[in-house]
Design a protein around this motif. Structure first.
Motif, PDB file in Angstrom:
ATOM      1  N   UNK A 138       1.679   5.779   4.086  1.00 24.20           N
ATOM      2  CA  UNK A 138       0.775   5.797   5.233  1.00 24.20           C
ATOM      3  C   UNK A 138       0.775   4.435   5.922  1.00 24.20           C
ATOM      4  N   UNK A 139       0.556   4.455   7.224  1.00 23.85           N
ATOM      5  CA  UNK A 139       0.556   3.214   8.004  1.00 23.85           C
ATOM      6  C   UNK A 139      -0.497   2.239   7.493  1.00 23.85           C
ATOM      7  N   UNK A 151      10.267  -1.112   0.039  1.00 20.90           N
ATOM      8  CA  UNK A 151      11.085  -0.554  -1.028  1.00 20.90           C
ATOM      9  C   UNK A 151      10.380   0.482  -1.874  1.00 20.90           C
ATOM     10  N   UNK A 152       9.077   0.719  -1.616  1.00 19.41           N
ATOM     11  CA  UNK A 152       8.331   1.717  -2.387  1.00 19.41           C
ATOM     12  C   UNK A 152       8.902   3.110  -2.141  1.00 19.41           C
ATOM     13  N   UNK A 243      11.425   6.288   1.196  1.00 15.99           N
ATOM     14  CA  UNK A 243      11.470   4.893   0.790  1.00 15.99           C
ATOM     15  C   UNK A 243      11.011   4.052   1.969  1.00 15.99           C
ATOM     16  N   UNK A 244      10.132   3.081   1.716  1.00 18.00           N
ATOM     17  CA  UNK A 244       9.650   2.215   2.782  1.00 18.00           C
ATOM     18  C   UNK A 244      10.724   1.177   3.089  1.00 18.00           C
ATOM     19  N   UNK A 248       8.531   0.919   7.423  1.00 19.30           N
ATOM     20  CA  UNK A 248       8.359   2.305   7.848  1.00 19.30           C
ATOM     21  C   UNK A 248       8.972   3.253   6.820  1.00 19.30           C
ATOM     22  N   UNK A 249       8.387   4.465   6.688  1.00 24.49           N
ATOM     23  CA  UNK A 249       8.962   5.436   5.752  1.00 24.49           C
ATOM     24  C   UNK A 249      10.320   5.932   6.243  1.00 24.49           C
ATOM     25  N   UNK A 250      11.278   5.965   5.334  1.00 21.34           N
ATOM     26  CA  UNK A 250      12.609   6.470   5.635  1.00 21.34           C
ATOM     27  C   UNK A 250      12.930   7.583   4.643  1.00 21.34           C
TER      28      UNK A 250
END
Length: 264
Positions: A138-139, A151-152, A243-244, A248-250
């Motif tokens: 989430x942002x 990297x999360x 993955x962050x 941003x989420x990717x």
């Protein structure tokens, strides 16, 4: 009879409870196995710490994570986070000193930012990755501690950003109808209705026995990949891995893994 879009851990498989129930949603065990598999095989981690909230969800996450991690020849330690805790520095210091490469964490939106900020204080942000399910994507969470969240990795049943023609078509139609993007719950119920319709079509009848038999054999093409049911009436279905990257989420792809049930 209905496909059942609920998530909780299958301590008792759905088939053991009610033979007419089919679960068309990843369980906590699905999630724990897929996260562990991705972390070990795709990220190459070999040493983990496992943190989770003190709830049925958190305790089952630790149980299932410890069940599957040995399959990947890795080492781990586990800790339950108490509901009143706000200072995790001593736990994080032990994780740092023990040389863990990643923290497999099953937390809540209010816990993750606190842990992430304390990771920065202890100098392990960017060195020890967060993996699991704690609203990492989430942002608000990312902004709370960007260097710790970079990297999360998080597993999700579905996301509106998932890039497949079927998923995009659903998002467009839902948004046009309701003037807002669909959430995960809207998708699951829509997909479950389509799955049931496909089973009725395959059975050539709405007869409940024929439909149940069709569900047991079905190979349904969902927006995230093929769905089949195992012999416990649990759907084998992909989960999306995020993955962050650069804040941003990717989406890294959709992954599946088979649950190992205990012998009867």
């Amino acid at each position: 009879m209905r496909p059942h879009p609920i998530r909780r851990s299958p301590i008792r498989p759905v088939s053991a409870v009610f033979k007419w129930t089919y679960r068309n949603y990843p369980t906590d065990e699905n999630r724990a196995l897929i996260v562990a598999k991705y972390a070990a095989e795709q990220r190459g981690f070999t040493k983990f710490a496992v943190l989770s909230v003190d709830s049925d969800y958190g305790r089952s996450a630790i149980t299932f994570t410890k069940k599957y991690l040995p399959d990947f020849k890795v080492r781990s330690s586990a800790k339950i986070l108490q509901g009143s805790e706000v200072d995790f520095r001593s736990v994080l210091a032990k994780i740092r000193d023990n040389g863990a490469q990643a923290i497999i964490m099953y937390g809540l939106a209010d816990t993750t930012p606190i842990i992430a900020r304390q990771m920065i204080e202890l100098g392990i942000a960017g060195k020890v990755a967060l993996i699991g399910n704690g609203e990492f994507n989430t942002e608000k969470t990312i902004k709370s501690a960007p260097s710790a969240l970079e990297g999360a990795v998080e597993a999700a049943a579905w996301l509106p950003q998932f890039d497949s023609p079927e998923s995009k078509a659903f998002v467009e139609k839902f948004t046009a109808t309701y003037n807002e993007a669909p959430n995960n719950h809207a998708y699951v119920h829509w997909d479950t209705v389509n799955l049931l319709a496909a089973a009725i079509k395959q059975a050539g009848s709405a007869d409940k026995v024929k439909v149940r038999d069709a569900l047991s054999k079905i190979k349904y093409k969902s927006p995230v990949g093929e769905v089949t049911f195992d012999d416990h009436n649990q759907a084998r279905l992909p989960m999306i891995l995020l993955q962050i990257e650069n804040g941003k989420p990717s989406i890294k792809g959709a992954y599946t893994a088979d649950i190992q049930y205990p012998a009867n």
